[in-house]
Design a protein around this motif. Structure first.
Motif, PDB file in Angstrom:
ATOM      1  N   HIS A  94      44.654  80.206  28.345  1.00 48.51           N
ATOM      2  CA  HIS A  94      45.229  80.664  29.612  1.00 48.51           C
ATOM      3  C   HIS A  94      45.366  82.183  29.616  1.00 48.51           C
ATOM      4  O   HIS A  94      45.341  82.829  28.575  1.00 48.51           O
ATOM      5  CB  HIS A  94      46.567  79.970  29.882  1.00 48.51           C
ATOM      6  CG  HIS A  94      47.706  80.474  29.048  1.00 48.51           C
ATOM      7  ND1 HIS A  94      48.574  81.417  29.517  1.00 48.51           N
ATOM      8  CD2 HIS A  94      48.106  80.157  27.798  1.00 48.51           C
ATOM      9  CE1 HIS A  94      49.483  81.675  28.575  1.00 48.51           C
ATOM     10  NE2 HIS A  94      49.211  80.917  27.518  1.00 48.51           N
ATOM     11  N   PHE A  95      45.475  82.749  30.802  1.00 43.36           N
ATOM     12  CA  PHE A  95      45.452  84.217  30.939  1.00 43.36           C
ATOM     13  C   PHE A  95      46.709  84.757  31.614  1.00 43.36           C
ATOM     14  O   PHE A  95      46.759  85.909  32.043  1.00 43.36           O
ATOM     15  CB  PHE A  95      44.227  84.632  31.765  1.00 43.36           C
ATOM     16  CG  PHE A  95      42.941  84.076  31.241  1.00 43.36           C
ATOM     17  CD1 PHE A  95      42.256  84.742  30.226  1.00 43.36           C
ATOM     18  CD2 PHE A  95      42.421  82.885  31.723  1.00 43.36           C
ATOM     19  CE1 PHE A  95      41.069  84.229  29.735  1.00 43.36           C
ATOM     20  CE2 PHE A  95      41.238  82.373  31.224  1.00 43.36           C
ATOM     21  CZ  PHE A  95      40.553  83.038  30.222  1.00 43.36           C
TER      22      PHE A  95
ATOM     23  N   LEU B 102      49.824  84.971  34.505  1.00 39.31           N
ATOM     24  CA  LEU B 102      50.065  84.839  35.943  1.00 39.31           C
ATOM     25  C   LEU B 102      48.971  85.510  36.779  1.00 39.31           C
ATOM     26  O   LEU B 102      48.556  86.621  36.475  1.00 39.31           O
ATOM     27  CB  LEU B 102      51.408  85.507  36.251  1.00 39.31           C
ATOM     28  CG  LEU B 102      52.184  85.052  37.456  1.00 39.31           C
ATOM     29  CD1 LEU B 102      52.727  83.660  37.227  1.00 39.31           C
ATOM     30  CD2 LEU B 102      53.318  86.028  37.703  1.00 39.31           C
TER      31      LEU B 102
ATOM     32  N   SER C 164      48.109  86.218  41.064  1.00 45.10           N
ATOM     33  CA  SER C 164      48.748  86.070  42.378  1.00 45.10           C
ATOM     34  C   SER C 164      47.897  86.721  43.461  1.00 45.10           C
ATOM     35  O   SER C 164      47.112  87.620  43.202  1.00 45.10           O
ATOM     36  CB  SER C 164      50.126  86.706  42.359  1.00 45.10           C
ATOM     37  OG  SER C 164      50.007  88.092  42.148  1.00 45.10           O
ATOM     38  N   GLY C 165      48.079  86.249  44.669  1.00 44.83           N
ATOM     39  CA  GLY C 165      47.409  86.846  45.824  1.00 44.83           C
ATOM     40  C   GLY C 165      48.394  86.943  46.964  1.00 44.83           C
ATOM     41  O   GLY C 165      49.243  86.062  47.134  1.00 44.83           O
TER      42      GLY C 165
ATOM     43  N   ARG D  24      42.275  85.954  47.358  1.00 48.33           N
ATOM     44  CA  ARG D  24      42.615  87.102  46.521  1.00 48.33           C
ATOM     45  C   ARG D  24      43.060  86.654  45.136  1.00 48.33           C
ATOM     46  O   ARG D  24      42.714  87.271  44.124  1.00 48.33           O
ATOM     47  CB  ARG D  24      43.721  87.922  47.185  1.00 48.33           C
ATOM     48  CG  ARG D  24      43.199  88.747  48.322  1.00 48.33           C
ATOM     49  CD  ARG D  24      44.273  89.556  48.975  1.00 48.33           C
ATOM     50  NE  ARG D  24      43.661  90.612  49.782  1.00 48.33           N
ATOM     51  CZ  ARG D  24      44.334  91.536  50.442  1.00 48.33           C
ATOM     52  NH1 ARG D  24      45.642  91.546  50.400  1.00 48.33           N
ATOM     53  NH2 ARG D  24      43.721  92.451  51.128  1.00 48.33           N
ATOM     54  N   MET D  25      43.827  85.565  45.089  1.00 45.98           N
ATOM     55  CA  MET D  25      44.281  85.048  43.800  1.00 45.98           C
ATOM     56  C   MET D  25      43.085  84.584  42.972  1.00 45.98           C
ATOM     57  O   MET D  25      42.982  84.873  41.773  1.00 45.98           O
ATOM     58  CB  MET D  25      45.265  83.898  44.019  1.00 45.98           C
ATOM     59  CG  MET D  25      45.775  83.280  42.726  1.00 45.98           C
ATOM     60  SD  MET D  25      46.942  81.957  43.022  1.00 45.98           S
ATOM     61  CE  MET D  25      45.846  80.679  43.609  1.00 45.98           C
TER      62      MET D  25
ATOM     63  N   GLN E   2      41.260  87.450  41.513  1.00 41.99           N
ATOM     64  CA  GLN E   2      41.941  87.998  40.335  1.00 41.99           C
ATOM     65  C   GLN E   2      41.704  87.117  39.106  1.00 41.99           C
ATOM     66  O   GLN E   2      41.430  87.617  38.014  1.00 41.99           O
ATOM     67  CB  GLN E   2      43.438  88.102  40.626  1.00 41.99           C
ATOM     68  CG  GLN E   2      44.175  88.970  39.632  1.00 41.99           C
ATOM     69  CD  GLN E   2      45.642  89.113  40.003  1.00 41.99           C
ATOM     70  OE1 GLN E   2      46.235  88.191  40.536  1.00 41.99           O
ATOM     71  NE2 GLN E   2      46.207  90.261  39.729  1.00 41.99           N
TER      72      GLN E   2
ATOM     73  N   GLN F 228      38.342  87.709  37.644  1.00 39.08           N
ATOM     74  CA  GLN F 228      38.281  88.963  36.880  1.00 39.08           C
ATOM     75  C   GLN F 228      38.791  88.760  35.456  1.00 39.08           C
ATOM     76  O   GLN F 228      38.377  89.456  34.528  1.00 39.08           O
ATOM     77  CB  GLN F 228      39.116  90.041  37.568  1.00 39.08           C
ATOM     78  CG  GLN F 228      38.467  90.609  38.798  1.00 39.08           C
ATOM     79  CD  GLN F 228      39.246  91.780  39.351  1.00 39.08           C
ATOM     80  OE1 GLN F 228      40.049  92.385  38.653  1.00 39.08           O
ATOM     81  NE2 GLN F 228      39.013  92.098  40.602  1.00 39.08           N
ATOM     82  N   LEU F 229      39.703  87.790  35.294  1.00 41.92           N
ATOM     83  CA  LEU F 229      40.254  87.547  33.959  1.00 41.92           C
ATOM     84  C   LEU F 229      39.378  86.589  33.153  1.00 41.92           C
ATOM     85  O   LEU F 229      39.606  86.387  31.967  1.00 41.92           O
ATOM     86  CB  LEU F 229      41.668  86.952  34.081  1.00 41.92           C
ATOM     87  CG  LEU F 229      42.719  87.859  34.717  1.00 41.92           C
ATOM     88  CD1 LEU F 229      44.023  87.105  34.919  1.00 41.92           C
ATOM     89  CD2 LEU F 229      42.966  89.092  33.868  1.00 41.92           C
TER      90      LEU F 229
ATOM     91  N   GLY G 202      49.996  81.465  40.539  1.00 43.77           N
ATOM     92  CA  GLY G 202      49.785  80.346  39.630  1.00 43.77           C
ATOM     93  C   GLY G 202      49.363  80.866  38.271  1.00 43.77           C
ATOM     94  O   GLY G 202      49.407  82.074  38.020  1.00 43.77           O
ATOM     95  N   THR G 203      48.982  79.938  37.395  1.00 43.43           N
ATOM     96  CA  THR G 203      48.571  80.331  36.060  1.00 43.43           C
ATOM     97  C   THR G 203      47.053  80.182  35.936  1.00 43.43           C
ATOM     98  O   THR G 203      46.515  79.102  36.212  1.00 43.43           O
ATOM     99  CB  THR G 203      49.261  79.459  35.001  1.00 43.43           C
ATOM    100  OG1 THR G 203      50.666  79.497  35.245  1.00 43.43           O
ATOM    101  CG2 THR G 203      48.970  79.960  33.604  1.00 43.43           C
TER     102      THR G 203
ATOM    103  N   VAL H  33      43.719  79.624  34.058  1.00 40.94           N
ATOM    104  CA  VAL H  33      43.356  78.950  32.803  1.00 40.94           C
ATOM    105  C   VAL H  33      41.838  78.764  32.739  1.00 40.94           C
ATOM    106  O   VAL H  33      41.132  78.921  33.740  1.00 40.94           O
ATOM    107  CB  VAL H  33      44.031  77.554  32.699  1.00 40.94           C
ATOM    108  CG1 VAL H  33      45.536  77.676  32.646  1.00 40.94           C
ATOM    109  CG2 VAL H  33      43.597  76.668  33.855  1.00 40.94           C
TER     110      VAL H  33
ATOM    111  N   ALA I  33      53.448  85.372  30.998  1.00 35.77           N
ATOM    112  CA  ALA I  33      54.374  84.673  31.889  1.00 35.77           C
ATOM    113  C   ALA I  33      53.538  83.685  32.664  1.00 35.77           C
ATOM    114  O   ALA I  33      52.544  84.066  33.274  1.00 35.77           O
ATOM    115  CB  ALA I  33      55.034  85.674  32.825  1.00 35.77           C
TER     116      ALA I  33
ATOM    117  N   THR J 231      53.332  79.855  35.124  1.00 35.81           N
ATOM    118  CA  THR J 231      54.092  79.010  36.038  1.00 35.81           C
ATOM    119  C   THR J 231      54.235  77.589  35.496  1.00 35.81           C
ATOM    120  O   THR J 231      54.941  76.780  36.085  1.00 35.81           O
ATOM    121  CB  THR J 231      53.386  78.946  37.406  1.00 35.81           C
ATOM    122  OG1 THR J 231      52.032  78.574  37.190  1.00 35.81           O
ATOM    123  CG2 THR J 231      53.442  80.272  38.106  1.00 35.81           C
TER     124      THR J 231
ATOM    125  N   ASN K  72      45.341  92.718  45.508  1.00 34.49           N
ATOM    126  CA  ASN K  72      46.340  92.539  46.554  1.00 34.49           C
ATOM    127  C   ASN K  72      46.557  93.760  47.433  1.00 34.49           C
ATOM    128  O   ASN K  72      47.399  93.733  48.318  1.00 34.49           O
ATOM    129  CB  ASN K  72      47.670  92.114  45.936  1.00 34.49           C
ATOM    130  CG  ASN K  72      47.591  90.701  45.423  1.00 34.49           C
ATOM    131  OD1 ASN K  72      46.915  89.874  46.012  1.00 34.49           O
ATOM    132  ND2 ASN K  72      48.241  90.441  44.313  1.00 34.49           N
TER     133      ASN K  72
END
Lengths: 104, 148, 272
Positions: A17-18, A20, A22-23, A64-65, A68, A71-72, A98-99, A101, B41, B43, C13
Motif C-alpha cells: 500500500h502507498f 492516503l 485524495s481528490g 483526481r484521486m 494521484q 502516480q504512486l 482512500g488508501t 494499494v 496514514a 483509511t 488537486n
C-alpha cells in the motif's frame, strides 16, 4: 483502477500500500441555476440542475484521486470515503479519499 | 475614484501577499511530507500485524484553519456568477488538509502507522459575518499504532 | 502487506492555471455583461420614461422624499428660492411638476433634481451666488432636466442596476462595489449631452423671465478650480468642463441674440 469502500478487494490479494490518496474539487453553480432553484424551492422536488452538477463534480474528484494513485504506482483504492462541504456561499466542495494499494 | 484605487490596492496586496504566503507554506509542506514519508496514514481499519506485536493504539488528530486572501476571494465571488470550478479555493483547501494531516502525523510521534484516518472540512466564522469570510478548518484524525 | 513510501509527482488537486489569468478573464466577462445590460437599459429607459406620467412619478417619489424633508434647514433662503422657482415655472415653462425646493446644509456647491419635482439645493451653492439671475439660471438648469426627464433616466438606470446586483449577489458586497464604481464612471460621460441641453433650456427661461440673460455664465466663471467631486450629485463634476460650458453658452446667446446685461440683485433678506 478498482475502487471499493470496503477493506479489501474481494478475490484479490493486497500486496502493498502507498498511504492516503485524495481528490477534491470545488464547484460553483452559475446564477441561472440559482434562480431556477429558487423557483423550484416554492414547489419542492428534485433540483435536477444541482444533482447533475454535484455528480459531475464528484466524478472529477474521483478522477483526481485515481490520477494521484496512478502516480504512486497503485492499481486499486480501498476504503474510499466521500465528503461534501460548502466552502463559500454558493460553492460546494466534493472531497474523496482512500488508501492506494497494489493488488494481485 | 478613491474607492476604486483602494479596491485595486487591496486586490494587489492580496495577490502579492497571498502568493508569497502560499509558496512559503507549500515549501514547508513538501519538506515535512518528506520527513514523515515513512509514517503511512491509511483509511483501512485492519492491519496485518499480530495483536501481540502492537504495543499501543492511540487517537491522534491535527487541524488547521486557513484563510483566503482578498484577491482569491474576489476571484471566487466572480466565479460564483459564471459557475464552474472555483480554482482559487483549490489550493486553500489542499493546503489546509495537508497541514492537518502533517500535524496529525507530528502528534503520532514514533508510531509505525495511523489507521482509520478520517478527514473533515468545515467553514467557520461565516455565520458571524454574512459577507462570507473565506475561513476554513480541516481536521484529520486516526488511530496511531506503535509496535513493540 | 508492505508499505512503499512514495510521494506523488504532481498535485492533482490544484488546477495548474495562473490565478491572474482567471481573474482577468472573469473580470472582463463581467464588465462585458454589465456594458451590454447598460446599453439595453438605455433603450428600455428611453421607451419607458416618456410613458411615466408626472402623477405617477410624484406618488412614487413621496416614499423616499420624506426622509429628505426631515433634513431641510429653516432659513431666509427657503421662502425666497421657493417663490423664485414657482415664478419661473408659472411665467416661462409649461412643466407640470409641483416644484418644491429643499435647502440643505452642506458645503457642496451643488443642486440636484429628484423625481417628483423635488429640487435640493445646498447652502454651499447659495453662498456663492451674487445676483438673482445667477440663481434663476441654476434653477432653470434643473428645470431643464425635468423638461427632458433626465432625472428619471439616471435614477431609473441606477435603480435597475442596484436591484439586479442585490438580487444576484445578495450580501456579497465586493461585486456590487465594483459595479458601482464602473457605473459612476460611465454615468459621468453619459450625462454631458443632457447637461448641455439643460443649459440651453435654462437660457430660454432666463431670457423669458428677465428679458436678458445676464448672470448665466457668471457663476461658472467664478467657480473655484478645485471642485471636490462631491457625494451624490456631481453637479459640476459631471457638467462639461466649465470653460467648454461657458463657450457653449456664449454661442447660444450670440445665435439667439439674447441681451447679456441687466442684472437684478438678491433681495435684502438673504444678503449676509
Amino acid at each position: 483502477m478498482i475502487i471499493t469502500n470496503i477493506e479489501t478487494v474481494p478475490g484479490k490479494n493486497i500486496v502493498e500500500h502507498f498511504g492516503l490518496v485524495s481528490g477534491s474539487t470545488i464547484r460553483a453553480k452559475h446564477v441561472g441555476r440559482d434562480i431556477m432553484a429558487g423557483l423550484k424551492n416554492l414547489v419542492g422536488g428534485e433540483l435536477k440542475g444541482y444533482t447533475q452538477l454535484l455528480q459531475e463534480s464528484r466524478q472529477q474528484a474521483l478522477d483526481r484521486m485515481v490520477d494521484q494513485a496512478r502516480q504512486l504506482g497503485a492499481n486499486a483504492i480501498v476504503n474510499v470515503r466521500f465528503s461534501t462541504s460548502s466552502v463559500a456561499q454558493g460553492a460546494a466542495e466534493l472531497y474523496v479519499y482512500g488508501t492506494a494499494v497494489r493488488i494481485e | 475614484m478613491y474607492n476604486l484605487l483602494f479596491f485595486i490596492t487591496l486586490i494587489a496586496v492580496g495577490y502579492l501577499a497571498g502568493t508569497f504566503a502560499e509558496r512559503y507554506h507549500y515549501r514547508s509542506i513538501h519538506l515535512r511530507e518528506k520527513m514523515f514519508i515513512n509514517l503511512p496514514a491509511v483509511t483501512m481499519k485492519t492491519v496485518d500485524y499480530p495483536d501481540d506485536k502492537i504495543k499501543s493504539a492511540e487517537l491522534v488528530y491535527g487541524s488547521a484553519v486557513i484563510s483566503i486572501d482578498y484577491f482569491k476571494r474576489f476571484t471566487a465571488s466572480l466565479r460564483n456568477i459564471f459557475g464552474g470550478t472555483v480554482k482559487s479555493y483549490e489550493s486553500l483547501i489542499d493546503r489546509a488538509r495537508r497541514e492537518a494531516l502533517l500535524r496529525m502525523k507530528e502528534m503520532a510521534g514514533d508510531s509505525r502507522m495511523i489507521v482509520n484516518v478520517r478527514i473533515e472540512t468545515s467553514t467557520i466564522g461565516r455565520n458571524a459575518n454574512k459577507k462570507g469570510v473565506g475561513c476554513l478548518e480541516a481536521i484529520a484524525y486516526g488511530t496511531a499504532l506503535t509496535l513493540a | 502487506m508492505k508499505y512503499t513510501p512514495r510521494l506523488p509527482k504532481s498535485n492533482v488537486n490544484v488546477t495548474p492555471t495562473s490565478m491572474l489569468r482567471e481573474f482577468f478573464v472573469l473580470t472582463l466577462s463581467l464588465l462585458a455583461i454589465v456594458i451590454v445590460i447598460y446599453i439595453l437599459l438605455g433603450f428600455a429607459v428611453d421607451l419607458i420614461v416618456p410613458r411615466i406620467s408626472t402623477d405617477l412619478e410624484t406618488k412614487m417619489s413621496e416614499l423616499f422624499i420624506r426622509s429628505v424633508d426631515a433634513e431641510d434647514i429653516d432659513s431666509e433662503w427657503r421662502g425666497y428660492v421657493q417663490s423664485l422657482v414657482e415664478d419661473l415655472q408659472k411665467r416661462c415653462t409649461k412643466l407640470p411638476y409641483p416644484f418644491k425646493v429643499h435647502v440643505r446644509e452642506a458645503s457642496s456647491v451643488n443642486a440636484l433634481a429628484f423625481p417628483g419635482g423635488h429640487i435640493i439645493v445646498f447652502t454651499g451653492l447659495l453662498g456663492k451666488i451674487t445676483s438673482e439671475n445667477e440663481l434663476a439660471f441654476a434653477f432653470a438648469h434643473e428645470m431643464g432636466h425635468y423638461a427632458n426627464r433626465d432625472h428619471l433616466r439616471g435614477v431609473g438606470r441606477a435603480f435597475v442596476f442596484i436591484t439586479i446586483s442585490t438580487f444576484l449577489f445578495g450580501t456579497d458586497s465586493n461585486i456590487s462595489q465594483m459595479l458601482a464604481h464602473a457605473l459612476n464612471i460611465t454615468e459621468l460621460s453619459f450625462s454631458r449631452k443632457q447637461e448641455t441641453r439643460a443649459d440651453a433650456f435654462a437660457l430660454d427661461i432666463l431670457n423669458c423671465a428677465y428679458g436678458n440673460v445676464a448672470g448665466a455664465t457668471d457663476f461658472l466663471k467664478r467657480l473655484p478650480k478645485e471642485q471636490d467631486p462631491g457625494t451624490i450629485g456631481h453637479y459640476f463634476a459631471s457638467h462639461p468642463e466649465n470653460l467648454k460650458r461657458i463657450s457653449d453658452l456664449n454661442k447660444i446667446i450670440r445665435d439667439k441674440g439674447f441681451k447679456p446685461a441687466g442684472k437684478k440683485p438678491l433681495p435684502k433678506i438673504v444678503q449676509q
